[in-house]
Design a protein around this motif. Structure first.
Motif, PDB file in Angstrom:
ATOM      1  N   TRP A 197       0.860  -1.176   0.000  1.00  0.00           N
ATOM      2  CA  TRP A 197       0.000   0.000   0.000  1.00  0.00           C
ATOM      3  C   TRP A 197       0.897   1.226   0.000  1.00  0.00           C
ATOM      4  CZ3 TRP A 197       1.208  -2.808   4.206  1.00  0.00           C
ATOM      5  CH2 TRP A 197       1.552  -2.171   5.370  1.00  0.00           C
ATOM      6  N   VAL A 233       4.332   9.221   7.073  1.00  0.00           N
ATOM      7  CA  VAL A 233       3.755   8.041   7.714  1.00  0.00           C
ATOM      8  C   VAL A 233       4.777   6.909   7.838  1.00  0.00           C
ATOM      9  CG1 VAL A 233       2.032   6.206   7.424  1.00  0.00           C
ATOM     10  CG2 VAL A 233       1.426   8.575   6.932  1.00  0.00           C
ATOM     11  N   VAL A 275       1.982   5.015   1.152  1.00  0.00           N
ATOM     12  CA  VAL A 275       1.912   5.879   2.329  1.00  0.00           C
ATOM     13  C   VAL A 275       2.601   7.200   2.011  1.00  0.00           C
ATOM     14  CG1 VAL A 275       1.823   3.965   3.983  1.00  0.00           C
ATOM     15  CG2 VAL A 275       4.035   4.953   3.368  1.00  0.00           C
ATOM     16  N   SER A 276       2.201   8.248   2.693  1.00  0.00           N
ATOM     17  CA  SER A 276       2.845   9.547   2.496  1.00  0.00           C
ATOM     18  C   SER A 276       4.184   9.566   3.228  1.00  0.00           C
ATOM     19  CB  SER A 276       1.940  10.673   3.005  1.00  0.00           C
ATOM     20  OG  SER A 276       1.864  10.627   4.413  1.00  0.00           O
ATOM     21  N   ASP A 279      -1.178  -1.929  10.655  1.00  0.00           N
ATOM     22  CA  ASP A 279      -1.531  -1.513   9.294  1.00  0.00           C
ATOM     23  C   ASP A 279      -1.316  -2.669   8.318  1.00  0.00           C
ATOM     24  OD1 ASP A 279      -1.987   1.143  10.145  1.00  0.00           O
ATOM     25  OD2 ASP A 279       0.059   1.770   9.610  1.00  0.00           O
ATOM     26  N   PRO A 321       4.439   3.065   8.504  1.00  0.00           N
ATOM     27  CA  PRO A 321       3.407   2.042   8.642  1.00  0.00           C
ATOM     28  C   PRO A 321       3.650   1.222   9.899  1.00  0.00           C
ATOM     29  CG  PRO A 321       4.997   1.422   6.952  1.00  0.00           C
ATOM     30  CD  PRO A 321       5.347   2.814   7.384  1.00  0.00           C
TER      31      PRO A 321
END
Length: 185
Positions: free
Chosen positions: A129, A135, A131-132, A141, A137
């Motif tokens: 996934w 972030v 993420v910015s 998550d 994870p």
């Protein structure tokens, strides 16, 4: 710039503490594999316990990566003597670098032997996934995304190498052994 999170999870045939040669072989392969992957272009970091942390995966301090978590289908032990799993959580610059690291070198050799060490299941073994930058994870998550992938298939929120999505949530096609830059169409 968005980064790509990767969570991997597998259930081992034997607990990590099992003294058998096959389990030791698996254990001994981990550090060289992590070292090689850590030097791979595009690898930004991975969850490692805080220095001085002791115990099983579940007891370790993982710092910003959060409390260790596993999918609901994991039904084996949670102590140093009974834990029978392998999991990783990492950050990448994109799909191609992650693909290249996973499917080459020492990790590729280990993948070729995965059924010597891991149980075969109907559950996915990895999930991606986006993420910015701000972030980090968490293990939770990763578990949430892996379970979502299992329940709903590959979508921008949780996807696999086989059905990837761009950071813009556009499906991507796979070209040869790598990922094409063209949207699927």
């Amino acid at each position: 710039m968005p980064r790509l999170a990767l969570y991997t999870f597998g259930v081992l045939k034997s607990p990590l503490a099992d003294p058998s040669p096959l389990t030791r072989e698996f254990q001994d392969s981990a550090e060289p594999i992590y070292r090689e992957i850590g030097q791979h272009p595009g690898h930004l970091g991975r969850a490692v316990p805080v220095e001085g942390s002791r115990g099983s995966h579940f007891e370790l301090d993982w710092g910003a990566w959060g409390e260790f978590a596993v999918p609901t289908w994991y039904d084996k032990g949670r102590t140093v003597d009974t834990t029978a799993l392998a999991a990783s959580l990492s950050l990448w610059t994109g799909l191609r670098p992650a693909f290249d690291a996973v499917y080459t070198g020492l990790h590729r050799e280990a993948l070729n032997r995965r059924y010597d060490w891991f149980e075969r299941t109907a559950h996915p073994s990895h999930v991606f996934w986006w993420v910015s930058d701000a972030v980090t994870p968490t293990w939770q998550d990763g578990v949430s995304r892996l379970e979502h992938l299992h329940d709903h298939g590959s979508v921008p929120r949780a996807f696999s190498f086989h059905q990837p999505f761009s950071k813009e949530a556009t499906p991507l096609s796979i070209k040869g052994l790598g990922f094409g830059d063209q949207p699927a169409g």
